[in-house]
Scaffold this motif. Structure first.
Motif, short mmCIF file in Angstrom:
data_model
loop_
_atom_site.label_atom_id
_atom_site.label_comp_id
_atom_site.label_asym_id
_atom_site.label_seq_id
_atom_site.Cartn_x
_atom_site.Cartn_y
_atom_site.Cartn_z
N ALA A 153 -12.68 50.64 -15.12
CA ALA A 153 -12.79 49.75 -16.27
C ALA A 153 -12.71 50.53 -17.58
N VAL A 154 -13.51 51.60 -17.66
CA VAL A 154 -13.53 52.40 -18.90
C VAL A 154 -12.19 53.08 -19.12
N PHE A 155 -11.64 53.67 -18.06
CA PHE A 155 -10.37 54.37 -18.19
C PHE A 155 -9.27 53.40 -18.59
N GLY A 156 -9.23 52.23 -17.94
CA GLY A 156 -8.18 51.26 -18.24
C GLY A 156 -8.25 50.75 -19.67
N ALA A 157 -9.46 50.33 -20.09
CA ALA A 157 -9.60 49.79 -21.44
C ALA A 157 -9.35 50.87 -22.49
N ASN A 158 -9.89 52.06 -22.26
CA ASN A 158 -9.72 53.13 -23.23
C ASN A 158 -8.26 53.56 -23.32
N ASP A 159 -7.58 53.61 -22.17
CA ASP A 159 -6.16 53.98 -22.18
C ASP A 159 -5.34 52.96 -22.94
N GLY A 160 -5.66 51.69 -22.75
CA GLY A 160 -4.96 50.64 -23.48
C GLY A 160 -5.17 50.75 -24.98
N LEU A 161 -6.41 51.00 -25.38
CA LEU A 161 -6.73 51.14 -26.80
C LEU A 161 -5.96 52.30 -27.43
N VAL A 162 -6.08 53.47 -26.81
CA VAL A 162 -5.51 54.68 -27.41
C VAL A 162 -3.99 54.65 -27.40
N SER A 163 -3.40 54.30 -26.26
CA SER A 163 -1.95 54.35 -26.17
C SER A 163 -1.28 53.34 -27.10
N ASN A 164 -1.86 52.15 -27.21
CA ASN A 164 -1.20 51.14 -28.04
C ASN A 164 -1.45 51.35 -29.52
N VAL A 165 -2.63 51.83 -29.89
CA VAL A 165 -2.83 52.10 -31.32
C VAL A 165 -1.97 53.28 -31.75
N ALA A 166 -1.79 54.26 -30.86
CA ALA A 166 -0.92 55.38 -31.19
C ALA A 166 0.53 54.90 -31.34
N LEU A 167 0.94 54.01 -30.46
CA LEU A 167 2.30 53.46 -30.55
C LEU A 167 2.50 52.70 -31.84
N ILE A 168 1.54 51.86 -32.19
CA ILE A 168 1.65 51.04 -33.40
C ILE A 168 1.65 51.91 -34.66
N MET A 169 0.80 52.91 -34.68
CA MET A 169 0.75 53.80 -35.84
C MET A 169 2.07 54.54 -36.02
N GLY A 170 2.64 54.98 -34.92
CA GLY A 170 3.92 55.68 -35.00
C GLY A 170 5.05 54.78 -35.47
N ILE A 171 5.14 53.59 -34.89
CA ILE A 171 6.20 52.64 -35.28
C ILE A 171 6.00 52.17 -36.71
N GLY A 172 4.75 51.87 -37.07
CA GLY A 172 4.47 51.40 -38.43
C GLY A 172 4.78 52.45 -39.48
N ALA A 173 4.44 53.71 -39.19
CA ALA A 173 4.69 54.77 -40.16
C ALA A 173 6.17 55.04 -40.35
N SER A 174 6.98 54.69 -39.37
CA SER A 174 8.42 54.95 -39.48
C SER A 174 9.12 54.00 -40.44
N GLY A 175 8.39 52.96 -40.90
CA GLY A 175 8.97 51.99 -41.82
C GLY A 175 9.55 50.77 -41.16
N ALA A 176 9.26 50.59 -39.87
CA ALA A 176 9.77 49.42 -39.14
C ALA A 176 9.10 48.15 -39.67
N SER A 177 9.77 47.02 -39.47
CA SER A 177 9.23 45.74 -39.92
C SER A 177 8.02 45.35 -39.10
N ASN A 178 7.24 44.39 -39.63
CA ASN A 178 6.05 43.93 -38.92
C ASN A 178 6.39 43.31 -37.57
N SER A 179 7.49 42.58 -37.54
CA SER A 179 7.90 41.96 -36.27
C SER A 179 8.25 43.03 -35.24
N MET A 180 8.85 44.12 -35.69
CA MET A 180 9.18 45.22 -34.78
C MET A 180 7.91 45.91 -34.28
#
Length: 376
Positions: A153-180
């Motif tokens: 449970a902890v590994f799954g939830a924590n992995d989801g939090l970290v991996s997706n926030v890292a993905l969003i931060m990377g995509i957002g910083a690149s200048g992609a649109s909100n929909s992207m």
């Protein structure tokens, strides 16, 4: 031996206590009252020797109460009220399972100030140290039963939090649109959750197959009648399974019918001695389908948090900051829960999770800036 105050110390403190002493003693008395009630409640939820042990610890806490009442004298009235956290622990002890409450109780015992307090006896300080070890021991079996599912449970939830926030931060910083950014977050959620589910399914299924491969068969029953008793290769089977020479010989003679069998003759040795262990191992592993579904759900629940601002229409820097804040809260919660169950500091475990998650987000954010500038 019951904890009793030293006569000289008791007389001196009781005749001329300072206001600071009175406040401290009343706080100690309130804590001892609460702890006794918690252990009594846990004893009622438990059975056998565990219930007896918990009740004995509760009785020890009542002895400590008597020490502080004696020191306080008339200042012990009205009886002090337990703190809000102590009341919450009492409520949990009366209405929920013991694992979580024992973890909290263990941490409370570990923070006892009696060793440094001159108004507490050495016996009381020793009691508190022993109580921590008692609670640690009682928590062991519950933690072992919980560890597999808890880890997933902890590994799954924590992995989801970290991996997706890292993905969003990377995509957002690149200048992609909100929909992207939102689309990338949803894709990351689904891809990660499906990957976790598939990995958990394969892991549990493979482990069950390995255990099944080691489980004894009924071959000793089907071929025993045709074996040469003088060669007696049946003995080798039992020796290979860990029996001594004498025990293996005795078991083989039982199979040949020369000795009375002290077990169910329809079962082979391994099934008699270790059959229950195999069932426990299989039970501990759980269902491969169930494990797969749980991993999917836990990862998805964690990965959903970073994209919530985008789902509800937030955009730009505000959405990224809000996403980080939500993830930070979730990481502190998961880390704090780990700390509570392990008897460690919830704050330290929460900050550790936060540092790991934000570190990953910062790395991908910087990469996003770099690639965004390069593309631009």
């Amino acid at each position: 031996m019951p904890s009793t105050p030293h006569p000289v110390q008791l007389h001196h403190a009781a005749t001329n206590p300072t206001s600071a002493q009175i406040r401290r003693w009343r706080r100690y008395l309130a804590e001892e009252i609460s702890e006794a009630q918690v252990y009594t409640a846990l004893a009622k939820l438990s059975t056998g020797h565990e219930a007896e042990i918990l009740q004995s610890v509760a009785d020890a806490e009542k002895r400590h109460q008597n020490h502080w009442r004696a020191l306080l004298g008339e200042h012990a009235h009205p009886e002090p009220r337990p703190s809000a956290s102590a009341k919450l622990l009492e409520l949990l002890a009366k209405n929920f399972g013991t694992v979580f409450v024992l973890a909290l109780a263990q941490r409370a015992e570990g923070r006892s100030p009696y060793r440094e307090d001159p108004d507490a006896t050495e016996a009381m300080a020793a009691d508190e140290a022993i109580h921590e070890e008692i609670i640690r021991a009682l928590s062991t079996s519950g933690r072992e039963k919980l560890s597999g599912n808890f880890r997933a449970a902890v590994f799954g939830a924590n992995d989801g939090l970290v991996s997706n926030v890292a993905l969003i931060m990377g995509i957002g910083a690149s200048g992609a649109s909100n929909s992207m950014v939102l689309l990338s977050g949803i894709a990351g959620l689904l891809a990660g959750a499906l990957s976790m589910a598939a990995g958990e399914f394969v892991s549990v299924r493979s482990q069950r197959e390995l255990l099944d491969a080691s489980r004894p068969t009924q071959v000793t029953l089907s071929v025993a009648k045709d074996l040469d008793i003088d060669q007696n290769e049946l003995v080798l089977i039992y020796k290979a399974r860990g029996m001594s020479e004498e025990a293996a010989q005795h078991r083989a003679m039982e199979r040949f019918g020369h000795l009375d069998c002290d077990c169910d003759p329809s079962l082979s040795f391994k099934e008699v001695v270790e059959g229950e262990e195999h069932e426990e191992e299989h039970g501990a592993l759980g269902s491969d389908i169930g494990a797969s579904a749980s991993s999917f759900a836990f990862f998805a629940s964690g990965a959903l948090v970073p994209i919530l601002p985008y789902i509800f229409g937030a955009s730009g820097t505000f959405a990224m900051v809000l996403s980080l804040a939500l993830v930070g809260i979730a990481l502190m919660i998961t880390g704090g829960v780990v700390g509570l169950f392990s008897g460690a500091s919830p704050m330290k475990r929460g900050l550790r999770q936060l540092a790991i998650g934000y570190g990953a987000a910062l790395a991908t954010y910087l990469l996003g800036l770099l690639f965004g500038a390069t593309v631009g």
